[in-house]
Design an enzyme around this catalytic site. Structure first.
Site, short mmCIF file in Angstrom:
data_model
loop_
_atom_site.label_atom_id
_atom_site.label_comp_id
_atom_site.label_asym_id
_atom_site.label_seq_id
_atom_site.Cartn_x
_atom_site.Cartn_y
_atom_site.Cartn_z
N ARG A 14 0.93 -1.26 0.10
CA ARG A 14 0.17 0.00 0.01
C ARG A 14 0.94 1.17 -0.05
NH1 ARG A 14 -5.20 0.50 1.81
NH2 ARG A 14 -6.24 -1.62 2.01
N ARG A 56 -6.21 -2.46 14.97
CA ARG A 56 -6.82 -2.80 13.74
C ARG A 56 -7.79 -4.01 14.14
NH1 ARG A 56 -5.10 -5.28 10.31
NH2 ARG A 56 -3.14 -5.90 11.10
N ARG A 85 -9.61 -4.85 6.70
CA ARG A 85 -9.84 -6.03 5.84
C ARG A 85 -11.17 -6.34 5.73
NH1 ARG A 85 -4.23 -8.78 7.98
NH2 ARG A 85 -3.08 -6.95 7.60
N ASP A 114 42.64 -30.25 -5.34
CA ASP A 114 42.03 -30.87 -4.47
C ASP A 114 40.80 -31.79 -5.21
OD1 ASP A 114 40.54 -31.90 -2.00
OD2 ASP A 114 39.26 -30.44 -2.54
N TYR A 115 40.20 -32.93 -4.79
CA TYR A 115 39.45 -33.66 -5.44
C TYR A 115 38.10 -33.54 -5.28
CZ TYR A 115 36.87 -37.76 -7.32
OH TYR A 115 36.29 -38.66 -8.09
N ASP A 116 37.54 -33.99 -3.93
CA ASP A 116 36.01 -33.79 -3.45
C ASP A 116 35.70 -32.43 -3.43
OD1 ASP A 116 34.89 -36.77 -2.93
OD2 ASP A 116 37.11 -36.64 -1.96
N ASP A 142 38.43 -26.72 -2.14
CA ASP A 142 37.47 -26.15 -1.61
C ASP A 142 37.10 -26.28 -0.03
OD1 ASP A 142 37.23 -28.95 -1.53
OD2 ASP A 142 34.81 -28.54 -1.13
C1 GDG Z 1 2.13 -4.55 11.37
C2 GDG Z 1 2.35 -5.73 12.31
C3 GDG Z 1 4.09 -4.35 13.44
C4 GDG Z 1 -4.30 2.52 14.22
N1 GDG Z 1 -5.03 2.76 14.27
C5 GDG Z 1 -5.29 4.03 14.26
C6 GDG Z 1 -3.88 4.53 14.01
N2 GDG Z 1 -3.17 3.40 14.10
C7 GDG Z 1 -1.73 3.19 14.10
C8 GDG Z 1 -1.01 3.10 15.32
C9 GDG Z 1 0.23 2.20 15.04
C10 GDG Z 1 -0.57 1.63 13.92
O1 GDG Z 1 -1.44 2.17 13.24
C11 GDG Z 1 -0.63 0.08 14.30
O2 GDG Z 1 0.46 -0.73 14.34
P1 GDG Z 1 0.73 -2.19 15.08
O3 GDG Z 1 2.06 -2.44 15.15
O4 GDG Z 1 -0.28 -2.08 16.29
O5 GDG Z 1 -0.07 -3.18 13.95
P2 GDG Z 1 -0.32 -3.49 12.42
O6 GDG Z 1 -1.12 -2.56 11.86
O7 GDG Z 1 -0.87 -4.85 12.47
O8 GDG Z 1 1.31 -3.55 11.94
C12 GDG Z 1 2.87 -5.32 13.50
C13 GDG Z 1 3.80 -3.39 12.55
O9 GDG Z 1 3.35 -3.79 11.27
C14 GDG Z 1 5.08 -2.49 12.09
O10 GDG Z 1 6.08 -3.35 11.86
O11 GDG Z 1 4.35 -3.89 14.80
O12 GDG Z 1 3.08 -6.27 14.50
O13 GDG Z 1 1.15 -6.47 12.16
O14 GDG Z 1 1.33 3.24 14.65
O15 GDG Z 1 -0.83 4.25 16.06
N3 GDG Z 1 -3.29 5.64 13.80
C15 GDG Z 1 -4.29 6.70 13.89
N4 GDG Z 1 -5.69 6.54 13.99
C16 GDG Z 1 -6.22 5.03 14.08
O16 GDG Z 1 -7.41 4.83 14.17
N5 GDG Z 1 -4.08 7.85 13.76
#
Ligand code: GDG
Length: 734
Positions: free
Chosen positions: A9, A282, A320, A507-509, A686
């Site tokens: 995305r 989420r 999703r 060398d061989y092997d 090797d």
């Molecule tokens: C994946 C991995 C890993 C969420 N709702 C709102 C909002 N958020 C922001 C939070 C936070 C982020 O989204 C959510 O991050 P998470 O780490 O909790 O989870 P995933 O989206 O599943 O992320 C996860 C991450 O990638 C990074 O590598 O940590 O394990 O699954 O930043 O603040 N922000 C706002 N409104 C919302 O309603 N403004």
């Protein structure tokens, strides 16, 4: 430098509203992490920082409008949209990504579906990304690919672009244990790993994920690693751990803004200063939201004193929509919240305040700041940024974090109240512990965690990753420099042609023939015999092997070449008979043999070999992981036994050998070398046993060639035994 960020995305999502396309910020951890890093870099004095973000814009744009759309969005954003047909997105995003990889990698194998048509489209979309990148990539670009949607992309790019570009890959979700990963159809699981190995650096959130990945690479592709480094197709690939951080100052600083402060105070007033428990996620079955509610319910039941004294703000962000399991969990949550509120609620008190919508950033910060306790209970989570963001926003209070041990973040945030999310009783008790924690303990814990988050923030995380990408790349290039190119091959052939007295030592092997699981079978084929016939007509030639005299005589006596058996213990000159080159005490063998036998019995598939001056434990046919463990133990024990004996322990390719110190290939090699004033010498080998002769020839006018890509003192490398044969052929034909 220009950085190409590639993710499924874009940081915004195009939505159609009343026939028009509007851009809305995308939510989720990946976007928030990378955006913070890019914001920092844009505002930092590093003036030559440029970037482009490639990804899906969130909706299908008709072909006739795509050009205009791209031009429009790139006016204000450094982005390149990758357009994907709606039906394909269905099989790709809703299909393979979120109905196969996501559930499986989060240990929900029963939710995973394995539809061939989804796999085909997954490949197709990865190809589409590959084409787009190839269209726009420029000299010196660094390509950083993100997450599970694009696991085939690194290798596709490598095939198209060759070795010229730095390619990094970061996985934001867990990499599951081998036993779970292998559940996937064999072709897919193999292709996904090969796909990732197209990168120079593959990053994960925790050591466990890195380890699981390396283990799957070993078990499925048979590629071992050395300290996380894998040699594959002429490159060095590194797998390492980079726990993603947050933009600490942004979150912490925002709590000081007037409007945020005001809102935080308002939340408190509206909630009548009740103790506040808070969570935001989420909507996802991995986030453990139902068990969180169950635990809160149990907490209320066990602690009636807290009725009307505490409130739980449950913020859920739509995600999703359209996938069955997500709809099911939504229904379950609605029901659970209803149950708790109806069972415990009152006209003036509602235990759970439930929101299902996106929250603007500053409102989110206010909620973080107002929460006395954050209750973060995922069943599995790559990292979990919410836990970290909450801590950063606890500025004027000492909030307590309850965190699931199944979140990657638990590895860093060890001062949190750590729970197992499946243990409802434990979680309910943790709520009480958190609410009643004394201020000093809470503050100490908070400070320690904040310090860590401040230091290793998202900018450091990205710098660390990109810095390591650069280093891994240099290592690969270093190796590249030593690889014999076509031009260099011509130069060697020319030197060979010009020389008066030439010597070829081999060398061989592993050098002239591939390793066979059964060593007795690795006999020279006709092509090799002809090659040796050809080269020995033009140069003195000798084979220096670890094999015994019997094997060498049987296979090479028909040729006019010298032989050395058992790593130089025995020598047979051209047309001569076998002579023992060294005379050493071998009484140690009798004693050691018993220890060898013990270890051989403990390592199924291994076997012993006894030679004049050495004992060897071969483990080519063994389970690779079991062998790693046993062989380390074995060597450890051997080091003790051999410390005051004149013996050497050598680890070759799938063999550990103990032998008299004087017996080595350097002695045998020098025996042949010193016979004539040679003006062309070439030695190819090797494994470790060849290093002695490489070392002896280091400062001599000789070509030393390591077969394979491991570290070596040899001056040059060729990829494998086929390339080694090719080199001999080039000389024979010169
Ligand atoms: C994946 C991995 C890993 C969420 N709702 C709102 C909002 N958020 C922001 C939070 C936070 C982020 O989204 C959510 O991050 P998470 O780490 O909790 O989870 P995933 O989206 O599943 O992320 C996860 C991450 O990638 C990074 O590598 O940590 O394990 O699954 O930043 O603040 N922000 C706002 N409104 C919302 O309603 N403004």
């Amino acid at each position: 430098m220009r950085l190409l960020i590639v993710s499924n995305r874009l940081p915004f999502t195009a939505v159609r509203e009343e026939g028009e396309i509007k851009l809305k910020p995308s939510s989720g951890g990946l976007v928030s992490g990378i955006s913070s890093y890019l914001d920092f870099m844009k505002n930092s004095p590093v003036s030559d920082f440029e970037y482009l973000w490639l990804g899906w814009p969130g909706t299908w744009v008709e072909e006739t409008l795509q050009k205009k759309f791209s031009e429009e969005v790139s006016k204000n954003h450094s982005v390149v949209p990758v357009f994907i047909q709606e039906e394909e997105m269905e099989n790709f995003y809703q299909g393979l990504c979120n109905k196969t990889i996501w559930p499986l990698f989060h240990y929900f194998p029963s939710y995973a579906r394995y539809l061939e048509e989804n796999w085909t489209v997954y490949k197709k979309i990865n190809e589409q990304f590959c084409e787009k990148i190839c269209e726009i990539v420029a000299e010196d670009d660094t390509i950083w690919i993100h997450d599970y949607h694009l696991m085939l992309l690194p290798q596709m790019l490598r095939e198209k672009l060759g070795n010229k570009y730095k390619i990094g890959f970061f996985l934001h979700i867990p990499f599951p244990s081998f036993e779970v990963y292998r559940i996937m159809p064999s072709r897919w699981r193999e292709e996904l790993l090969r796909g990732l190995l197209g990168a120079d650096l593959v990053g994960f959130h925790t050591n466990e994920y890195t380890h699981s990945f390396l283990r799957s690479v070993l078990r499925i592709l048979g590629l071992p690693h050395e300290m996380g480094r894998i040699s594959h197709e002429g490159r060095v690939i590194k797998a390492d751990t980079f726990p993603i951080g947050i933009d600490f100052e942004k979150f912490s600083g925002s709590t000081e803004k007037e409007n945020v402060k005001k809102e935080t105070a308002e939340i408190k007033t509206k909630l009548k200063n009740l103790k506040t428990i808070f969570s935001v996620d989420r909507l996802d079955y991995t986030k453990g939201i139902p068990n969180r509610l169950e635990a809160f319910k149990l907490f209320l039941k066990n602690n009636p004193d807290y009725i009307k004294k505490v409130v739980f703000i449950l913020a859920i962000v739509p995600s999703r929509v359209g996938i069955d399991h997500y709809q099911e969990i939504k229904n379950e949550l609605d029901k659970l919240v209803g149950n708790i509120n109806s069972e415990f609620g009152d006209i003036d008190w509602q235990p759970v305040i439930y929101q299902y919508r996106n929250i603007p950033f500053e409102n989110l910060v206010a909620l973080y700041a107002a929460g006395d306790v954050a209750l973060i209970t995922p069943l599995r989570d790559g990292m979990n940024l919410v836990a970290k963001e909450y801590l950063a926003c606890q500025k004027n209070a000492a909030g307590v974090l309850i965190l699931s041990e199944m979140a990657g973040a638990a590895k860093e945030l060890t001062e949190a109240v750590i729970i197992n999310p499946n243990d409802i009783k434990e979680t309910a008790a943790a709520i009480k512990t958190a609410l009643e924690m004394d201020g000093e303990t809470a503050l100490n814990n908070l400070k320690m965690m904040q310090e860590r988050l401040r230091n290793y923030n998202v900018v450091e995380w990205a710098r660390d990753f990109l810095g390591n990408l650069e280093k891994t790349r240099l290592k690969s290039v270093e190796m590249d420099v030593k690889i014999i190119t076509q031009d260099y091959l011509k130069k060697i052939a020319k030197d060979f042609q010009k020389a008066q007295k030439k010597l070829i030592l081999l060398d061989y092997d592993g050098t002239l023939v591939p390793f066979d699981r059964n060593p007795a079978k690795a006999k020279p084929d006709e092509e090799l015999l002809n090659l040796l016939l050809g080269i020995s007509a033009k140069a003195e030639t000798a084979i220096l092997s670890g094999r015994d005299a019997n094997f060498l005589s049987k296979n090479f006596d028909s040729l006019n070449i010298g032989l050395s058996a058992e790593h130089g213990a025995w020598i047979k000159e051209k047309g001569g008979t076998w002579q023992m080159r060294v005379h050493s005490d071998t009484s140690w063998k009798k004693e050691m043999l018993n220890i060898f036998k013990v270890y051989s019995n403990r390592l199924p598939g291994s076997f012993l070999e006894e030679k004049t001056f050495s004992l060897a434990l071969h483990y080519r046919k063994c389970d690779p992981e079991m062998a790693e463990i046993r062989v380390k133990e074995f060597i450890d024990e051997m080091v003790n036994y051999t410390s005051n004996l004149n013996l050497q322990i050598l680890r070759g390719s799938k063999v550990v050998e103990i032998r008299n110190y004087e017996v080595n290939k350097a002695g045998a090699g020098m025996f042949f070398i010193n016979k004539e004033p040679y003006d062309f010498i070439l030695f190819m080998g090797d494994d470790w046993t060849d290093e002695d002769l490489f070392r002896a020839l280091k400062d001599k006018n000789a070509y030393t060639v390591k077969v394979g890509l491991d570290a070596s003192i040899a001056k040059l490398n060729v990829y494998d035994w086929k390339k080694a044969r090719n080199l001999i052929k080039e000389l024979a034909d010169a």
